[in-house]
Design an enzyme around this catalytic site. Structure first.
Site, PDB file in Angstrom:
ATOM      1  N   ASN A 154       0.838  -1.199  -0.237  1.00 33.93           N
ATOM      2  CA  ASN A 154       0.080   0.139   0.074  1.00 33.93           C
ATOM      3  C   ASN A 154       0.822   1.325  -0.078  1.00 33.93           C
ATOM      4  O   ASN A 154       0.259   2.287  -0.637  1.00 33.93           O
ATOM      5  CB  ASN A 154      -0.890   0.078   1.118  1.00 33.93           C
ATOM      6  CG  ASN A 154      -0.112  -0.439   2.369  1.00 33.93           C
ATOM      7  OD1 ASN A 154       0.494  -1.269   2.609  1.00 33.93           O
ATOM      8  ND2 ASN A 154      -0.562   0.519   3.396  1.00 33.93           N
ATOM      9  N   GLY A 201     -13.695  -2.364   0.808  1.00 34.62           N
ATOM     10  CA  GLY A 201     -14.250  -1.826  -0.217  1.00 34.62           C
ATOM     11  C   GLY A 201     -14.063  -0.144  -0.286  1.00 34.62           C
ATOM     12  O   GLY A 201     -14.061   0.134  -1.578  1.00 34.62           O
ATOM     13  N   THR A 236     -26.117  -9.051  11.592  1.00 33.36           N
ATOM     14  CA  THR A 236     -26.910  -8.359  10.415  1.00 33.36           C
ATOM     15  C   THR A 236     -25.746  -7.836   9.416  1.00 33.36           C
ATOM     16  O   THR A 236     -24.977  -6.976  10.057  1.00 33.36           O
ATOM     17  CB  THR A 236     -28.046  -7.718  10.745  1.00 33.36           C
ATOM     18  OG1 THR A 236     -28.754  -8.335  11.770  1.00 33.36           O
ATOM     19  CG2 THR A 236     -28.856  -7.218   9.787  1.00 33.36           C
ATOM     20  N   CYS A 323       0.227   7.697  11.465  1.00 30.82           N
ATOM     21  CA  CYS A 323       0.185   8.816  12.125  1.00 30.82           C
ATOM     22  C   CYS A 323      -0.702   8.208  13.427  1.00 30.82           C
ATOM     23  O   CYS A 323      -1.740   7.823  13.330  1.00 30.82           O
ATOM     24  CB  CYS A 323      -0.441  10.036  11.438  1.00 30.82           C
ATOM     25  SG  CYS A 323      -0.533  11.305  12.819  1.00 30.82           S
TER      26      CYS A 323
HETATM   27  N1  PLP Z   1      -4.658  -3.907   4.419  1.00 32.83           N
HETATM   28  C1  PLP Z   1      -3.936  -2.944   3.604  1.00 32.83           C
HETATM   29  C2  PLP Z   1      -2.895  -3.146   2.648  1.00 32.83           C
HETATM   30  C3  PLP Z   1      -4.440  -1.569   4.080  1.00 32.83           C
HETATM   31  O1  PLP Z   1      -3.743  -0.513   3.191  1.00 32.83           O
HETATM   32  C4  PLP Z   1      -5.586  -1.371   4.635  1.00 32.83           C
HETATM   33  C5  PLP Z   1      -6.090  -0.150   5.010  1.00 32.83           C
HETATM   34  O2  PLP Z   1      -5.274   0.845   5.223  1.00 32.83           O
HETATM   35  C6  PLP Z   1      -6.160  -2.571   5.518  1.00 32.83           C
HETATM   36  C7  PLP Z   1      -5.571  -3.785   5.199  1.00 32.83           C
HETATM   37  C8  PLP Z   1      -7.359  -2.350   6.383  1.00 32.83           C
HETATM   38  O3  PLP Z   1      -8.289  -2.022   5.790  1.00 32.83           O
HETATM   39  P1  PLP Z   1      -9.682  -1.451   6.416  1.00 32.83           P
HETATM   40  O4  PLP Z   1      -9.657   0.227   6.492  1.00 32.83           O
HETATM   41  O5  PLP Z   1     -10.562  -1.809   5.487  1.00 32.83           O
HETATM   42  O6  PLP Z   1      -9.937  -2.119   7.633  1.00 32.83           O
END
Ligand code: PLP
Length: 378
Positions: A154, A201, A236, A323
């Site tokens: 990410n 999502g 739910t 952060c």
């Molecule tokens: N995994 C990765 C690579 C992410 O970038 C993120 C969110 O920043 C997550 C997991 C966690 O996702 P969520 O915000 O849906 O909990």
């Protein structure tokens, strides 16, 4: 304003807004047998089909969750408990050093709380790719392993060799969790390569608060109660979120043009940046990367100052570091790449990015660089 932080969260796609509004207009619990319940269930099942298609999975294997944090926790805890119940306990969690904190912290918690399980960190190369040699060696160790790796990182956008990792895991009898949150919709996914795949999502333009675990491996549910989703995740369903997720899953499956546009935008941005600031470092540039992500360090400029200066110019990017409690921590991903001394920002484009957005990032960065240069030289 230029929003260039799609890897943090993407703006709501129009397709998602429409699907959410439709779902909100329904009255009925998807578990109810009456007409209202059946309409709600049909909406959820249509979304399940779409999310399954996005990951080349069967719809029966999709469990909707509150997001990828929950999906990662469900996969890790659920696998550990199921393996223990089956008398084939997992004794080693092999987690890459660049995983999202929702995976790293959960693995740490499991290793702390469950006797007989240890966490071993799989290193990554200077280019931000899983160190395959190190993983191969680790997989030769004693004990049943569960491996966790991202399909793409990410922070850097670096795409990981999931097919190769899958072969190694299968050969060693290890289970595999793939966090496909950042890669989804940007490169093809194949849930058949792993036992657990997680999605979120809101990274695709659905509302925040909905995600999925795609599971074919052993799993003990972590939320029990009403028996929803075949008893694997009680509660739910968040129908409007799920409907939005389904709509974006459909939209991103047929977005080749969008991907090409993102690559043009990102490559153009990086080219212009290197022309203006030849010392700029682009992290992961030597590895295959997602088309939308650019992680850049301008020597002498601190990430937090760049983020704040860009924000003042109406440009939103992230510092590529987390952060928490008001403190900006160094990025564990850069540290894993042996680049912990660099301070970088992440520019991530997405479905509604325009060339003006990339131009705005450039203009603001160059202005900052020109202002800082005399100080750096002094
Ligand atoms: N995994 C990765 C690579 C992410 O970038 C993120 C969110 O920043 C997550 C997991 C966690 O996702 P969520 O915000 O849906 O909990």
């Amino acid at each position: 304003m230029a929003y260039c932080d799609h890897n943090a969260t993407a703006p709501l796609r129009p397709e998602a807004r429409k699907a959410v509004e439709h779902a909100l207009s329904l009255t009925g619990n998807p578990s109810s047998v009456h007409a209202g319940g059946r309409a709600a269930r049909a909406t959820a099942e249509e979304a399940r089909e779409a999310v399954a298609r996005l990951a080349a999975a069967k719809s029966e294997s999709v469990i909707f969750t509150s997001g990828a944090t929950e999906a990662n926790a469900l996969a890790l805890w659920g696998a550990v408990e199921a393996a223990m119940d089956a008398g084939k306990p997992i004794t080693r969690l092999l987690v890459t050093a660049m995983e999202h904190k929702s995976v790293l912290k959960t693995a740490e918690a499991i290793a702390e709380r469950v006797a007989g399980i240890r966490l071993e960190i799989v290193p990554v190369t200077a280019d931000g790719v899983v160190d395959i040699q190190a993983l191969t060696t680790l997989l030769q160790g004693e004990g049943r392993a569960l491996v966790a790796v991202m399909a793409a990182n990410n922070e850097t956008g670096v795409v990981q060799p999931v097919a190769e990792i899958s072969r190694l895991c299968r050969a060693a009898g290890a289970l595999l969790l793939v966090d496909a949150v950042t890669a989804a919709g940007k490169i093809p996914l194949d849930a058949g390569l792993c036992d657990y795949m997680t999605l979120s999502g809101h990274k695709l333009g659905a509302p925040q608060g909905v995600g999925a675990l795609i599971v074919t491996g052993p799993l003990v549910p972590q939320l029990v109660g009403g028996g929803q989703q075949k008893g694997l995740r009680a509660g739910t369903e968040n129908l409007s979120g799920i409907a939005g997720f389904g709509a974006v899953a459909k939209a991103v499956l047929s977005n080749d043009e969008e991907r090409m546009w993102l690559a043009t935008l990102r490559d153009g941005f990086e080219h212009a940046l290197k022309e203006a600031v030849p010392d700029a470092v682009i992290l992961g540039a030597n590895a295959p990367r997602l088309a939308n992500t650019s992680n850049v360090a301008l020597p002498g400029l601190a990430a937090e100052n760049m983020v704040i200066a860009l924000d003042l110019d109406g440009v939103m990017v992230s510092s590529g570091s987390s952060c928490s409690s008001g403190k900006i921590a160094a990025s564990h991903v850069l540290a894993a790449m042996g680049k912990g001394d660099l301070s970088s920002i992440r520019v991530s484009f997405g479905w509604n990015s325009r060339s003006e957005d990339a131009d705005a990032v450039m203009a603001s960065l160059v202005k900052l660089w020109q202002r800082a240069r005399p100080r750096a030289a002094a």
